[in-house]
Design an enzyme around this catalytic site. Structure first.
Site, PDB file in Angstrom:
ATOM      1  N   ALA A 141       0.806  -1.219   0.000  1.00 33.64           N
ATOM      2  CA  ALA A 141       0.000   0.000   0.000  1.00 33.64           C
ATOM      3  C   ALA A 141       0.838   1.267   0.000  1.00 33.64           C
ATOM      4  O   ALA A 141       0.407   2.290  -0.528  1.00 33.64           O
ATOM      5  CB  ALA A 141      -0.948  -0.001   1.192  1.00 33.64           C
ATOM      6  N   THR A 142       2.021   1.229   0.587  1.00 33.17           N
ATOM      7  CA  THR A 142       2.870   2.428   0.561  1.00 33.17           C
ATOM      8  C   THR A 142       3.212   2.803  -0.872  1.00 33.17           C
ATOM      9  O   THR A 142       3.110   3.970  -1.270  1.00 33.17           O
ATOM     10  CB  THR A 142       4.145   2.209   1.381  1.00 33.17           C
ATOM     11  OG1 THR A 142       3.797   2.066   2.762  1.00 33.17           O
ATOM     12  CG2 THR A 142       5.104   3.389   1.239  1.00 33.17           C
ATOM     13  N   ASN A 197      -6.445   3.868  10.499  1.00 34.32           N
ATOM     14  CA  ASN A 197      -5.714   2.706  10.999  1.00 34.32           C
ATOM     15  C   ASN A 197      -5.492   2.728  12.506  1.00 34.32           C
ATOM     16  O   ASN A 197      -5.200   1.690  13.105  1.00 34.32           O
ATOM     17  CB  ASN A 197      -4.363   2.592  10.292  1.00 34.32           C
ATOM     18  CG  ASN A 197      -3.530   3.845  10.423  1.00 34.32           C
ATOM     19  OD1 ASN A 197      -3.982   4.926  10.064  1.00 34.32           O
ATOM     20  ND2 ASN A 197      -2.312   3.725  10.936  1.00 34.32           N
ATOM     21  N   ALA A 228      -1.820  -6.824   0.972  1.00 35.09           N
ATOM     22  CA  ALA A 228      -2.136  -8.227   1.246  1.00 35.09           C
ATOM     23  C   ALA A 228      -1.971  -8.593   2.710  1.00 35.09           C
ATOM     24  O   ALA A 228      -2.760  -9.366   3.260  1.00 35.09           O
ATOM     25  CB  ALA A 228      -1.253  -9.136   0.387  1.00 35.09           C
ATOM     26  N   HIS A 229      -0.956  -8.054   3.369  1.00 32.72           N
ATOM     27  CA  HIS A 229      -0.633  -8.570   4.707  1.00 32.72           C
ATOM     28  C   HIS A 229      -1.584  -8.084   5.792  1.00 32.72           C
ATOM     29  O   HIS A 229      -1.486  -8.520   6.938  1.00 32.72           O
ATOM     30  CB  HIS A 229       0.825  -8.239   5.079  1.00 32.72           C
ATOM     31  CG  HIS A 229       1.069  -6.829   5.504  1.00 32.72           C
ATOM     32  ND1 HIS A 229       1.175  -6.460   6.822  1.00 32.72           N
ATOM     33  CD2 HIS A 229       1.265  -5.708   4.786  1.00 32.72           C
ATOM     34  CE1 HIS A 229       1.415  -5.164   6.906  1.00 32.72           C
ATOM     35  NE2 HIS A 229       1.466  -4.689   5.676  1.00 32.72           N
ATOM     36  N   CYS A 278       3.787   1.768  11.359  1.00 32.99           N
ATOM     37  CA  CYS A 278       4.695   2.438  10.435  1.00 32.99           C
ATOM     38  C   CYS A 278       5.296   3.709  11.013  1.00 32.99           C
ATOM     39  O   CYS A 278       6.183   4.308  10.418  1.00 32.99           O
ATOM     40  CB  CYS A 278       3.963   2.762   9.134  1.00 32.99           C
ATOM     41  SG  CYS A 278       3.486   1.287   8.217  1.00 32.99           S
TER      42      CYS A 278
END
Length: 387
Positions: free
Chosen positions: A71-72, A151, A200-201, A324
């Protein structure tokens, strides 16, 4: 260890692992998907099947899915790519102060390149008000970027409400949907978002693979950020990692079939935990429960030092903010934007249960947090916020 940090990352699903292993052996799966021979065509078929699985999760068409490393990269490609295609000088972008660092830092970079950025404040609920976004629009506004689900707090932004308004005004709309995918129903055939980032993760897939939805009609145009080979419709060059892509596709397919059951399970676990912990005095929820995604619960504990609280919970995997940005050791910028002072923001915990989290684990986790908070309050009764 009781793992309650699924918003940071999820374990690899057993079925996802099994599908990935099929493409990691010596006898099959090693072909380059761009090669025009049997091994290449075999790999390409797996890549395209996964593309359809990703698209199905979000109500998109397969050809609208571009593979990235996560996503980054998707956020960078969407923001920088859209603005570079249009021309950076004189462009105006709208985002919020509570976006993920992958958006915040990309917008800050764009500011150094001449892009004018409006930073919106969230409401007390944790969400950005649709009327604030529309009021910030200008004649030179090119792009709006907002996350679907925050998030750190789980707050759901009014994406479905904003998308048609921005479409009518000819403004591109990028959405970071990392925390929404697999938790909320997403149908991009009905919600006219232009660009949407996935990872995905966060949905029991492998790390190192994600996707960017790029709408075909009306076409969202991007300037490539990685050059060489013209892969992924010229938007993202590089040899495709078949096993990673198969993992992403399988994870999306599982998430799609389990969506309602997973959401109900996660909402129940968060409700149990909140009820137990808020029986303590001086516990505040960050973000409004009525607009929260089912898998995130963020609480501030007054009267304790945040680092001491986390140190008292060695067998509990929780977060003090986004994974992050945790290396900064500073109180969450998201919680500070919601009005929490540094002490309360620092003494906050984000709980995010997963598919395998049991009611018994929730009870054990609550007991550990309650014991830690009571111990620390007794040790330092004059700590700011103690009651």
């Amino acid at each position: 260890m009781i793992y309650l940090d699924h918003a940071a990352t999820t374990p690899l699903d057993a079925d996802v692992r099994a599908q990935m292993l099929r493409w990691m052996g010596d006898d099959a799966g090693f072909g380059n998907p761009a090669s025009d021979h049997a091994a290449g065509r075999q790999a390409r078929a797996a890549v395209e099947q996964a593309r359809a699985q990703v698209a199905a999760l979000i109500g998109a068409q397969a050809q609208e899915i571009i593979y990235t490393s996560g996503a980054t990269e998707s956020n960078n490609l969407a923001l920088i790519g859209a603005l570079e295609f249009r021309g950076l000088q004189g462009a105006h972008l709208i985002t919020s102060r509570v976006e993920h660092k992958a958006v915040v830092d990309t917008c800050r970079y764009l500011q150094t390149q001449g892009v004018r950025v409006t930073w919106l404040e969230p409401q007390a609920s944790g969400a950005v008000a649709a009327q604030d976004v529309l009021a910030a629009l200008r004649a030179d506004t090119v792009l709006v970027s907002l996350m679907w689900v925050n998030n750190e707090t789980g707050a759901i932004n009014p994406i479905a409400q904003l998308a048609p308004e921005l479409r009518a005004r000819g403004v591109l709309f990028h959405v970071d949907a990392v925390q929404a995918a697999g938790k909320l129903a997403i149908d991009l055939a009905q919600v006219p978002v232009d660009l949407l980032s996935l990872s995905a993760h966060k949905i029991y897939g492998p790390k190192g693979i994600g996707a960017l939805f790029v709408r075909k009609r009306p076409r969202a145009r991007l300037a490539a950020q990685i050059h060489g080979g013209g892969h992924e419709q010229g938007m993202r060059s590089g040899t495709l990692a078949t096993h990673q892509i198969v993992g992403l596709g399988t994870a999306c397919e599982i998430a799609r079939t389990r969506l309602d059951a997973d959401a109900a399970h996660l909402r129940a676990r968060c409700a149990e935990l909140e009820q137990r912990l808020r029986a303590l005095p001086g516990v505040l929820r960050n973000g409004a429960a009525e607009i929260a995604a089912p898998h995130v619960l963020n609480l501030s504990f007054s009267g304790v030092d945040g680092e001491s609280l986390r140190a008292r919970l060695p067998d509990l995997a929780v977060s003090s903010g986004s994974a992050c940005s945790s290396a900064t050791r500073e109180p969450s910028y998201v919680l500070r934007a919601l009005g929490r002072d540094d002490v309360l923001a620092g003494a906050s915990l984000r709980f995010s249960p997963g598919r395998s989290t049991t009611a018994a684990q929730i009870q054990q986790a609550a007991d550990q947090v309650i014991d830690a908070v009571q111990f620390l309050r007794a040790l330092a009764p004059n700590h700011p916020g103690a009651r």
